[in-house]
Design a protein around this motif. Sequence first.
Motif, PDB file in Angstrom:
ATOM      1  N   PHE A   6       0.833  -1.200   0.000  1.00  0.00           N
ATOM      2  CA  PHE A   6       0.000   0.000   0.000  1.00  0.00           C
ATOM      3  C   PHE A   6       0.872   1.256   0.000  1.00  0.00           C
ATOM      4  N   GLU A   7       1.957   1.245   0.734  1.00  0.00           N
ATOM      5  CA  GLU A   7       2.846   2.403   0.820  1.00  0.00           C
ATOM      6  C   GLU A   7       3.472   2.772  -0.526  1.00  0.00           C
ATOM      7  N   VAL A   8       3.678   1.799  -1.379  1.00  0.00           N
ATOM      8  CA  VAL A   8       4.350   2.068  -2.657  1.00  0.00           C
ATOM      9  C   VAL A   8       3.429   1.864  -3.860  1.00  0.00           C
ATOM     10  N   ARG A   9       2.132   1.874  -3.656  1.00  0.00           N
ATOM     11  CA  ARG A   9       1.188   1.558  -4.728  1.00  0.00           C
ATOM     12  C   ARG A   9       1.246   2.541  -5.890  1.00  0.00           C
ATOM     13  N   ASN A  10       1.691   3.764  -5.659  1.00  0.00           N
ATOM     14  CA  ASN A  10       1.731   4.775  -6.717  1.00  0.00           C
ATOM     15  C   ASN A  10       3.096   4.917  -7.384  1.00  0.00           C
ATOM     16  N   ALA A  70       6.870   7.432  -0.533  1.00  0.00           N
ATOM     17  CA  ALA A  70       7.420   6.313   0.234  1.00  0.00           C
ATOM     18  C   ALA A  70       7.966   6.741   1.596  1.00  0.00           C
ATOM     19  N   HIS A  71       8.539   7.939   1.678  1.00  0.00           N
ATOM     20  CA  HIS A  71       9.222   8.328   2.924  1.00  0.00           C
ATOM     21  C   HIS A  71       8.467   9.354   3.766  1.00  0.00           C
ATOM     22  N   ILE A  72       7.639  10.154   3.144  1.00  0.00           N
ATOM     23  CA  ILE A  72       6.933  11.196   3.897  1.00  0.00           C
ATOM     24  C   ILE A  72       5.490  10.762   4.209  1.00  0.00           C
ATOM     25  N   THR A  73       4.714  10.513   3.169  1.00  0.00           N
ATOM     26  CA  THR A  73       3.299  10.172   3.407  1.00  0.00           C
ATOM     27  C   THR A  73       3.099   8.692   3.700  1.00  0.00           C
ATOM     28  N   LYS A  74       4.093   7.859   3.408  1.00  0.00           N
ATOM     29  CA  LYS A  74       4.023   6.410   3.649  1.00  0.00           C
ATOM     30  C   LYS A  74       2.772   5.787   3.011  1.00  0.00           C
ATOM     31  N   GLY A  75       2.423   6.305   1.810  1.00  0.00           N
ATOM     32  CA  GLY A  75       1.285   5.751   1.094  1.00  0.00           C
ATOM     33  C   GLY A  75      -0.055   6.282   1.546  1.00  0.00           C
ATOM     34  N   ASN A  76      -0.074   7.257   2.432  1.00  0.00           N
ATOM     35  CA  ASN A  76      -1.341   7.769   2.955  1.00  0.00           C
ATOM     36  C   ASN A  76      -1.915   8.924   2.148  1.00  0.00           C
ATOM     37  N   GLU A  77      -1.382   9.154   0.939  1.00  0.00           N
ATOM     38  CA  GLU A  77      -1.995  10.184   0.100  1.00  0.00           C
ATOM     39  C   GLU A  77      -3.409   9.730  -0.254  1.00  0.00           C
TER      40      GLU A  77
END
Length: 180
Positions: free
Chosen positions: A11-15, A36-43
């Motif tokens: 999920f963190e790297v789905r984009n 990957a490092h700031i939002t950890k996939g939570n966009e």
Amino acid sequence: MKDSWVHKELFEVRNTHAAFSKFGFLPGLAYSGFAAHITKGNEPWTLEHKTRDADFTKEAKNFEPIEYNAPDGVLTFDLLTNLQRSGTYHDDDQRAHLRIKPHLENIPESVSMQKYAAPESRFCPAAVYEYVEDEKSNSPKLVINAQNCVHCKCCSIKMPGEYINWTVPEGGGGPNYQVM
């Protein structure tokens, strides 16, 4: 699956992949690092591909043939040497994990060979796909040497019509890379 560590990591790297195809190299790199490092996939969005990779395969008439130098044995090597170094192994009696999709049997000879000059026979790093002369019809026939496959999956996503069905081999066969 949603409660597993696998889902969390994916999920963190789905984009990530879609960012490169949508924005290009440098903007895609910046977006992927941020996600990957700031939002950890939570966009709050998910990027999507608008086209298939196969749609970008161009017809052979648009290109000039490329002549490559012979392997020098120092920096470049022949196909069989590279294949041997991959440690590829598939059981002799297992069903082939590369198959032509049932409703697309005509594509290798009538589309891939005729319009695209059989790209699968050139881009495959393990010479899995080769066209041989069919003695009955005197025309080229596709032969799939699945035992050589190094599981790059290029054939299943890049071929016109996406006519190859790539499945996981029985018994975990495939490359056995020692440095991975």
